[in-house]
Design an enzyme around this catalytic site. Structure first.
Site, short mmCIF file in Angstrom:
data_model
loop_
_atom_site.label_atom_id
_atom_site.label_comp_id
_atom_site.label_asym_id
_atom_site.label_seq_id
_atom_site.Cartn_x
_atom_site.Cartn_y
_atom_site.Cartn_z
N GLU A 1 -2.82 10.57 3.03
CA GLU A 1 -3.93 10.70 3.96
C GLU A 1 -3.87 12.06 4.66
O GLU A 1 -2.79 12.48 5.09
CB GLU A 1 -3.90 9.58 5.01
CG GLU A 1 -4.11 8.20 4.41
CD GLU A 1 -3.87 7.07 5.39
OE1 GLU A 1 -4.73 6.18 5.50
OE2 GLU A 1 -2.80 7.09 6.04
N GLU B 1 0.85 -1.20 0.00
CA GLU B 1 0.00 0.00 0.00
C GLU B 1 0.88 1.24 0.00
O GLU B 1 1.95 1.26 0.62
CB GLU B 1 -0.88 -0.01 1.26
CG GLU B 1 -1.90 1.09 1.36
CD GLU B 1 -2.83 0.89 2.56
OE1 GLU B 1 -3.40 1.89 3.01
OE2 GLU B 1 -2.99 -0.26 3.03
#
Length: 401
Positions: free
Chosen positions: A146, A142
């Site tokens: 964010e 991943e």
């Protein structure tokens, strides 16, 4: 008795074989390393390339279940809506519902980017990321962008390799990401991951803190609230829907990325409006300045100054490019020695544009002149084309003299 068992096994094998054949014939094939560039304008659901998460939720740290109805499209903008309609019964047992949008294919090395206006509030997370899922003998890979609603002036960059994270880095943005749209991106290669904000390089990982991801992943965006999660902060629903906004999403495979990175433009700063009192020369990564009532540097006055940016610009695509200046006050722009914007006037912040044909990979002379007379001082340079969404001309496409 033994014969009956053998018969059942044969029947089970036939059934499994039929199910596998059915899956091959009916279910869509999954691409494990898509190398085709795309630009998704988010005008409506693109069922050919994307899916909307619906009817399920993530683990215990997530306070939302995903619902297709919580992904909205309006006037070229996609909104992910968080609310409590029908919850928890209609929200996969979660207290709230929200939206998630993801590619059907998995994408490998290259550049992932999006133009986003994030949601503000403790407990919220607005994201853009890749997610490989688990394959035989591995956990997920991943790469994350964010922004936590508890402090929307910061971006958190992170990556996971085989399920192992702890590579988080907090980046000060210098603006409130909930107050307007900005461009966020990361480039992924076998030797590095680079994160960018509005075209400026803000963080690099080289694997020194742990192996970099190697598995292609879906490109995903979502908005969610934490459930008792210390990292996100506590969440209290305000009683009305919360939204994060996405203008576009884009992917460029590594084969299409520039082989050399630009560093910006040469900038000369003058303490008057006619380019005669030189105060400083430096390299500016981009032209994206809002000095307000202040000055570019302490050695200069707050009013009556000018700046000249010069160097080269290298387009990624062939075609007609539109350049835009947004300035308070005057601006003049030359590309390939052609004057395409000429607004050398006192003005409140105003956007002007000019168009020129350019060839991919070729470097062109560029010069932008700017002056501030009094009060607010703003200078910004954007571009767009049929293949390039409008954005601040990024650092890796600009080369100083």
């Amino acid at each position: 008795m033994v014969k009956g068992i053998n018969t059942n096994r044969k029947q089970i094998k036939r059934l499994l074989a039929f199910c596998m054949l059915f899956a091959v014939l009916v279910l869509p094939k999954q691409s494990y390393a898509a190398d085709v560039a795309f630009y998704e304008p988010l005008n409506a659901v693109n069922n050919n390339s994307f899916y909307v998460s619906d009817g399920w939720g993530n683990g215990s740290d997530f306070g939302v279940g995903w619902k297709a109805s919580n992904v909205e499209f309006n006037n070229g903008i996609m909104a992910l809506r968080l609310d409590d309609v029908g919850c928890p019964g209609g929200c996969s047992g979660k207290s709230f519902a929200s939206g998630e949008y993801a590619t059907k294919a998995k994408y490998g090395y290259g550049r992932v980017e999006g133009r986003i206006k994030v949601a503000k509030g403790s407990g919220l997370v607005t994201s853009l990321f890749t997610y490989s899922g688990e394959t035989a003998g591995t956990a997920n890979d991943e790469i994350d962008i964010e922004i936590l609603g508890k402090d929307t002036t910061k971006l958190e960059a992170n990556y996971f390799t085989n399920g192992v994270g702890d590579h988080s880095t907090i980046i000060n943005l210098g603006f409130d990401a909930s107050q307007g749209f900005h461009d966020y991106a990361f480039e992924w290669s076998p030797t590095y991951i680079k994160w960018f904000v509005d075209g400026n390089l803000v963080h690099t990982e080289t694997g020194s803190r742990g192996p970099l991801p190697t598995h292609p992943g879906e490109i995903e965006v979502n908005l969610w609230s934490g459930a008792g999660n210390v990292w996100t902060g506590p969440f209290t629903y305000p009683g009305t829907p919360i939204r994060a906004y996405y203008d576009w999403i884009k992917y460029t495979p590594a084969s299409d990325l520039p082989t050399d990175d630009g560093t910006g433009l040469t900038a000369k700063y003058y303490d008057n409006m006619n380019f005669t009192s030189l105060k400083a020369t430096r390299t500016d990564a981009t032209v994206n300045f809002d000095w307000g009532m202040g000055s570019p540097m302490p050695s200069m006055g707050m009013d009556e100054f000018s700046v000249r940016w010069t160097g080269k610009v290298k387009p990624q695509y062939t075609g007609a490019y539109t350049f835009y200046t947004s300035s308070d006050d005057g601006a003049r722009l030359w590309v390939n020695n052609q004057l395409i914007i000429d607004k050398w006037i006192d003005q409140a912040e105003t956007e002007w544009s000019g168009t020129i044909n350019l060839t991919a990979g070729q470097k062109y002379d560029i010069k932008l002149e700017y002056y501030d007379n009094n009060e607010d001082a703003i200078a910004k340079l954007y571009w767009s084309s049929a293949s390039q969404p409008k954005q601040i001309v990024p650092q890796n496409r600009l080369y100083p003299n």
